[in-house]
Design an enzyme around this catalytic site. Sequence first.
Site, PDB file in Angstrom:
ATOM      1  N   LEU A 134       0.850  -1.183   0.000  1.00 24.12           N
ATOM      2  CA  LEU A 134       0.000   0.000   0.000  1.00 24.12           C
ATOM      3  C   LEU A 134       0.889   1.237   0.000  1.00 24.12           C
ATOM      4  O   LEU A 134       1.973   1.234   0.587  1.00 24.12           O
ATOM      5  CB  LEU A 134      -0.910   0.036   1.235  1.00 24.12           C
ATOM      6  CG  LEU A 134      -2.004  -1.035   1.349  1.00 24.12           C
ATOM      7  CD1 LEU A 134      -2.747  -0.892   2.678  1.00 24.12           C
ATOM      8  CD2 LEU A 134      -2.972  -0.979   0.178  1.00 24.12           C
ATOM      9  N   ASP A 135       0.418   2.302  -0.639  1.00 31.64           N
ATOM     10  CA  ASP A 135       1.128   3.579  -0.574  1.00 31.64           C
ATOM     11  C   ASP A 135       1.234   4.033   0.881  1.00 31.64           C
ATOM     12  O   ASP A 135       0.428   3.649   1.738  1.00 31.64           O
ATOM     13  CB  ASP A 135       0.380   4.656  -1.371  1.00 31.64           C
ATOM     14  CG  ASP A 135       0.382   4.384  -2.866  1.00 31.64           C
ATOM     15  OD1 ASP A 135       1.174   3.546  -3.310  1.00 31.64           O
ATOM     16  OD2 ASP A 135      -0.427   5.024  -3.566  1.00 31.64           O
ATOM     17  N   ARG A 136       2.200   4.888   1.147  1.00 33.21           N
ATOM     18  CA  ARG A 136       2.446   5.361   2.506  1.00 33.21           C
ATOM     19  C   ARG A 136       1.160   5.902   3.160  1.00 33.21           C
ATOM     20  O   ARG A 136       0.861   5.581   4.309  1.00 33.21           O
ATOM     21  CB  ARG A 136       3.515   6.457   2.494  1.00 33.21           C
ATOM     22  CG  ARG A 136       3.802   7.048   3.871  1.00 33.21           C
ATOM     23  CD  ARG A 136       4.749   8.232   3.763  1.00 33.21           C
ATOM     24  NE  ARG A 136       6.068   7.815   3.310  1.00 33.21           N
ATOM     25  CZ  ARG A 136       7.034   7.384   4.133  1.00 33.21           C
ATOM     26  NH1 ARG A 136       6.820   7.350   5.445  1.00 33.21           N
ATOM     27  NH2 ARG A 136       8.208   7.030   3.651  1.00 33.21           N
ATOM     28  N   THR A 138      -2.008   5.434   2.264  1.00 34.48           N
ATOM     29  CA  THR A 138      -3.183   4.566   2.173  1.00 34.48           C
ATOM     30  C   THR A 138      -3.234   3.674   3.412  1.00 34.48           C
ATOM     31  O   THR A 138      -2.227   3.078   3.801  1.00 34.48           O
ATOM     32  CB  THR A 138      -3.131   3.698   0.907  1.00 34.48           C
ATOM     33  OG1 THR A 138      -3.050   4.545  -0.238  1.00 34.48           O
ATOM     34  CG2 THR A 138      -4.370   2.826   0.797  1.00 34.48           C
TER      35      THR A 138
END
Length: 293
Positions: A134-136, A138
């Site tokens: 996951l993106d930072r 998210t």
Amino acid sequence: MFLEWQASEQEAGVLLRTFLRHHHISKQLLASVKYNEEGKIEVNGVEQNVLYKVQAGDLIRIHFPPEKENTRLVAEFSPLDIVYEDDFILVLNKKAGMASIPAQFHPSGSVANHLKGYYETIGLDSAIHIVTRLDRETSGLMLIAKNRFAHARLSKTLQKGLLKRRYQAFVTGHLLNDSGSIEAPIGRNSNISIMERMVTLDGKYAKTNYKRLRSYAAFDHLQIELETGRTHQIRVHFSYIGHPLIGDTMYGGPDELLARHALHSYHLHLVHPLTEEYMEFEIPLPEDLQALL
């Protein structure tokens, strides 16, 4: 780590290497056992080579050598929010603001750092295998494989579409349709930064499906499911159609209501890498997104 099976009557007479292939031991995994002193294959407690002919009722056990850890990865010991765990997989709820893996100028604070610390605490000798990053910024569910066998199996189920995630997002404005798909190729926006992505004709195929859950004064609350897994895919696609995520300043979203992009991985389903049992996990929205509602 080891795996074991009891051979059935239908499997009698096949070569041991064929038996292992039928039980999802890839050539690469088998090579890691055959060419390492700490790996071995046993039949009824006796070490055998892969040309052994399997007999009905044989107890076959494969011992995997210890995995090489990343010595440059710094172990950290803050608790992780673990939703589910067994010997093969770990499902955790990642908070917003935490990267999945460390970066050159941010070597600590990531999920991988904390997983290494957790593995040391429980005595697990394994490398870090993150299946769904996951993106930072998210939040939500992430799937971790606890060994190389589980990672290989889950990677294949992901390719076959048997491993799926669903997201909830808040996008600015109001979409024309209650549901639909966005199909637009995504590539690097090298003119701006190595991180940022964009819709571009020479990018990779990407498809995002969405359904509106509810409309509010300034935004739509969406359920989203990906058919491809490109970097920043949800964020890029909704920015491309003029509805960037709330808080996503990288892609044109406003930050008055939220200090991070409004994206949460709330649902995960998969087929277990060993038992092949169907498993499903769901978690609610975190407090900062609940506050928007």
